[in-house]
Design a protein around this motif. Structure first.
Motif, short mmCIF file in Angstrom:
data_model
loop_
_atom_site.label_atom_id
_atom_site.label_comp_id
_atom_site.label_asym_id
_atom_site.label_seq_id
_atom_site.Cartn_x
_atom_site.Cartn_y
_atom_site.Cartn_z
N PHE A 289 0.84 -1.20 0.00
CA PHE A 289 0.00 0.00 0.00
C PHE A 289 0.87 1.24 0.00
O PHE A 289 1.87 1.32 0.69
N HIS A 290 0.45 2.18 -0.83
CA HIS A 290 1.17 3.45 -1.02
C HIS A 290 0.10 4.50 -1.32
O HIS A 290 -0.74 4.74 -0.46
N ASP A 291 0.13 5.15 -2.49
CA ASP A 291 -0.96 6.05 -2.86
C ASP A 291 -2.28 5.27 -2.97
O ASP A 291 -3.34 5.79 -2.66
N THR A 292 -2.16 4.03 -3.45
CA THR A 292 -3.30 3.11 -3.51
C THR A 292 -2.85 1.80 -2.86
O THR A 292 -2.10 1.82 -1.90
N ALA A 293 -3.31 0.69 -3.36
CA ALA A 293 -2.90 -0.62 -2.84
C ALA A 293 -3.09 -1.67 -3.92
O ALA A 293 -3.99 -1.55 -4.75
N GLU A 294 -2.22 -2.67 -3.92
CA GLU A 294 -2.40 -3.78 -4.85
C GLU A 294 -1.77 -5.04 -4.26
O GLU A 294 -0.84 -4.96 -3.44
N THR A 313 -3.51 3.68 3.99
CA THR A 313 -3.77 2.54 4.87
C THR A 313 -5.18 1.99 4.66
O THR A 313 -5.39 0.77 4.68
N THR A 314 -6.14 2.88 4.47
CA THR A 314 -7.53 2.45 4.29
C THR A 314 -7.68 1.54 3.09
O THR A 314 -8.33 0.49 3.17
N LYS A 318 -8.79 -2.38 3.06
CA LYS A 318 -9.97 -2.78 2.28
C LYS A 318 -9.64 -3.96 1.37
O LYS A 318 -10.41 -4.93 1.27
N LEU A 319 -8.50 -3.88 0.68
CA LEU A 319 -8.09 -4.97 -0.20
C LEU A 319 -7.78 -6.24 0.59
O LEU A 319 -8.16 -7.35 0.18
N ALA A 320 -7.08 -6.09 1.73
CA ALA A 320 -6.76 -7.25 2.56
C ALA A 320 -8.03 -7.93 3.07
O ALA A 320 -8.13 -9.17 3.09
N ARG A 321 -9.02 -7.13 3.47
CA ARG A 321 -10.29 -7.70 3.97
C ARG A 321 -11.01 -8.46 2.86
O ARG A 321 -11.55 -9.55 3.09
N ARG A 322 -10.99 -7.90 1.65
CA ARG A 322 -11.65 -8.57 0.53
C ARG A 322 -10.96 -9.92 0.22
O ARG A 322 -11.64 -10.91 -0.07
N ILE A 323 -9.65 -9.96 0.32
CA ILE A 323 -8.92 -11.20 0.08
C ILE A 323 -9.25 -12.24 1.15
O ILE A 323 -9.52 -13.41 0.85
N THR A 367 -10.00 5.41 8.00
CA THR A 367 -9.16 4.27 8.40
C THR A 367 -9.79 3.51 9.56
O THR A 367 -9.84 2.27 9.55
N TYR A 368 -10.28 4.24 10.57
CA TYR A 368 -10.92 3.58 11.71
C TYR A 368 -12.17 2.81 11.28
O TYR A 368 -12.46 1.73 11.83
N ARG A 369 -12.93 3.35 10.33
CA ARG A 369 -14.12 2.64 9.85
C ARG A 369 -13.73 1.31 9.20
O ARG A 369 -14.39 0.29 9.41
N GLU A 370 -12.65 1.33 8.43
CA GLU A 370 -12.21 0.08 7.78
C GLU A 370 -11.70 -0.92 8.82
O GLU A 370 -11.92 -2.13 8.68
N VAL A 371 -11.03 -0.43 9.86
CA VAL A 371 -10.57 -1.31 10.94
C VAL A 371 -11.78 -1.96 11.63
O VAL A 371 -11.78 -3.16 11.94
N ALA A 372 -12.83 -1.17 11.87
CA ALA A 372 -14.04 -1.70 12.51
C ALA A 372 -14.70 -2.75 11.63
O ALA A 372 -15.21 -3.77 12.13
N LEU A 373 -14.71 -2.54 10.31
CA LEU A 373 -15.26 -3.54 9.40
C LEU A 373 -14.47 -4.84 9.45
O LEU A 373 -15.04 -5.93 9.36
N CYS A 374 -13.16 -4.73 9.59
CA CYS A 374 -12.33 -5.93 9.71
C CYS A 374 -12.70 -6.70 10.98
O CYS A 374 -12.81 -7.94 10.97
N ARG A 375 -12.90 -5.97 12.06
CA ARG A 375 -13.27 -6.65 13.32
C ARG A 375 -14.62 -7.35 13.17
O ARG A 375 -14.77 -8.49 13.61
N ARG A 376 -15.61 -6.68 12.58
CA ARG A 376 -16.92 -7.30 12.41
C ARG A 376 -16.85 -8.52 11.48
O ARG A 376 -17.69 -9.41 11.57
N SER A 377 -15.84 -8.56 10.63
CA SER A 377 -15.66 -9.71 9.73
C SER A 377 -14.83 -10.80 10.38
O SER A 377 -14.52 -11.81 9.72
#
Length: 432
Positions: A289-294, A313-314, A318-323, A367-377
């Motif tokens: 992850f940098h300007d975007t992520a891959e 980071t967001t 997001k990509l890591a959660r999808r994987i 970023t915090y919202r994405e962290v919370a989504l990871c926890r719920r997943s």
């Protein structure tokens, strides 16, 4: 009569050379990161970055020569010639220089023959009037035109050597699979047998099965077995894990006189080797992850470079959660290695919002919202921070509090130890 004369075999330096130990010494050179795309000009940082890492045979020979000098494997006469000192005999000096050149060529060829390296392209034809030797000669141009690449075997060897060093520093020698407090049916017996249920491994406890049948029908032959008589051994339930390794490759990972990205790559290679050899049911994916992520294939990790500029980071989470949501594993986790604050955010229209000056509330909230989504997943996030600024400490603590993960404030020397200890000690409950 024909005679055969035998003489004592005197091994040369090439025969006594440990190729794997040499690869270990060359690890930083082979995995060097640099800036992707060469030099950059930034309005705040100014000119920075260098040309792409030199992967020519000429550079490889120089790195091997330095490794031989550092390990004390060259003869005193060879060292004197390298320092520019003469032995007093011009013919002997020339012979020593030729021996050194031949030795380096033989080592390179052996690395290729053993499958650790391969060549990318053939050398270009020199000009008609070009000299053979000396500056600008045919030999030097050929060495600069031929590029080398690490093979899968070479990458695996670097991962193994790094893992061996890390485990040695931790004080461990062998590891099994992830242990849990639960029992499951399997081949290795860990506890008393249980009544067979559909889906269990059919590892029959013959004595217990026959005992149940005899208690039901009494002594007699033949013994009639029914479904309820079947008893199977229990084995310790071992969980499987899906891991995404998030590597920050923003420019701060290689600025300020310290390369933090190359050690992170070495840890990733070690973790890959550990999972493949000790935890074959686990999976490891890598996200930059940098300007975007891959996501990048593990085979390309050794050649990954730093860039572009910022830390999104967001988008990485997001990509890591999808994987991870596509992995049917008992344990899903993100190992995030970073050295800075989130400074970029992908907008709904695809544009990149950037703010490198402090912790931007807009970027932090996303970023915090994405962290919370990871926890719920059900995804655990463990953060390894390569910096200790007060604002970064508070950010990492908040991330850990949201996802109930762990935070490690470490440096490039202890990064691998912390990651491996965290990975191997974690125990998790079975997900029903």
């Amino acid at each position: 009569m024909k005679y055969t004369t035998y003489s004592r075999y005197l091994p040369g330096l090439l025969e006594t050379l440990n190729l794997q130990a040499l690869l270990d010494q060359l690890a930083d050179f082979l995995l060097q990161s640099g800036f992707a795309g060469g030099p950059y000009s930034h309005p705040f940082w100014g000119e920075f970055g260098e040309e792409d890492p030199d992967r020519s045979l000429d550079a490889l020979r120089q790195a091997i020569l330095q490794a031989l000098m550092d390990s004390g494997q060259l003869t005193p006469d060879m060292l004197n010639v390298l320092r520019g000192d003469s032995t007093g005999d011009a013919q002997k000096d020339a012979e020593l220089q030729k021996q050194l050149a031949d030795l380096l060529d033989q080592i390179v060829q052996k690395l290729i023959d053993e499958g650790y390296l391969n060549l990318q392209q053939a050398p270009k034809m020199p000009g008609a009037q070009q000299p053979v030797l000396g500056p600008g000669g045919m030999a030097k141009e050929a060495a600069q035109q031929v590029q080398f690449n690490l093979t899968d075997k070479g990458i695996d060897s670097l991962g193994y050597r790094t893992l061996k060093h890390l485990l040695g520093s931790i004080g461990k020698s062998s590891f099994g699979a992830h242990e849990t407090e639960h029992l499951a049916t399997g081949v290795e017996t860990e506890a008393a047998s249980k009544r067979y249920e559909y889906g269990d491994t059919l590892n029959l406890d013959v004595n217990a099965t026959l005992s149940h049948a005899l208690k039901r029908e009494g002594l007699g032959v033949p013994i009639n077995l029914e479904y309820d008589d079947l008893m199977v051994y229990q084995a310790e339930y071992r969980s499987s894990s899906a891991t995404v390794l998030m590597l920050d490759c923003s420019h701060s990972m290689i600025l300020y006189g310290e390369d933090r990205f190359t050690p992170a790559k070495k840890v990733a290679l070690a973790l890959t080797h550990l999972i493949r050899t000790q935890f074959p049911g686990d999976t490891l994916r890598v996200v930059l992850f940098h300007d975007t992520a891959e996501e990048i294939p593990l085979a390309q990790l050794a050649h990954a470079q730093v860039g572009p500029y910022h830390t999104n980071t967001t988008e990485g989470l997001k990509l890591a959660r999808r994987i991870l949501m596509g992995q049917r594993k008992d344990m899903r986790q993100i190992i995030m290695i970073t050295d800075g604050k989130p400074s970029a955010l992908t907008q709904p229209d695809g544009r990149i919002y950037v703010n490198s000056m402090g912790l931007d509330p807009h970027i932090l909230q996303a970023t915090y919202r994405e962290v919370a989504l990871c926890r719920r997943s059900g995804i655990l996030i463990n953060t390894f921070m390569l910096a200790r600024d007060r604002s970064l400490v508070e950010f990492v603590k908040k991330v850990s509090a949201i996802c109930r993960g762990k935070a490690y404030f470490t440096n490039t020397m202890t990064l691998g130890q912390f990651i491996l200890m965290d990975f191997m000690r974690r125990k998790t409950r079975r997900v029903s």
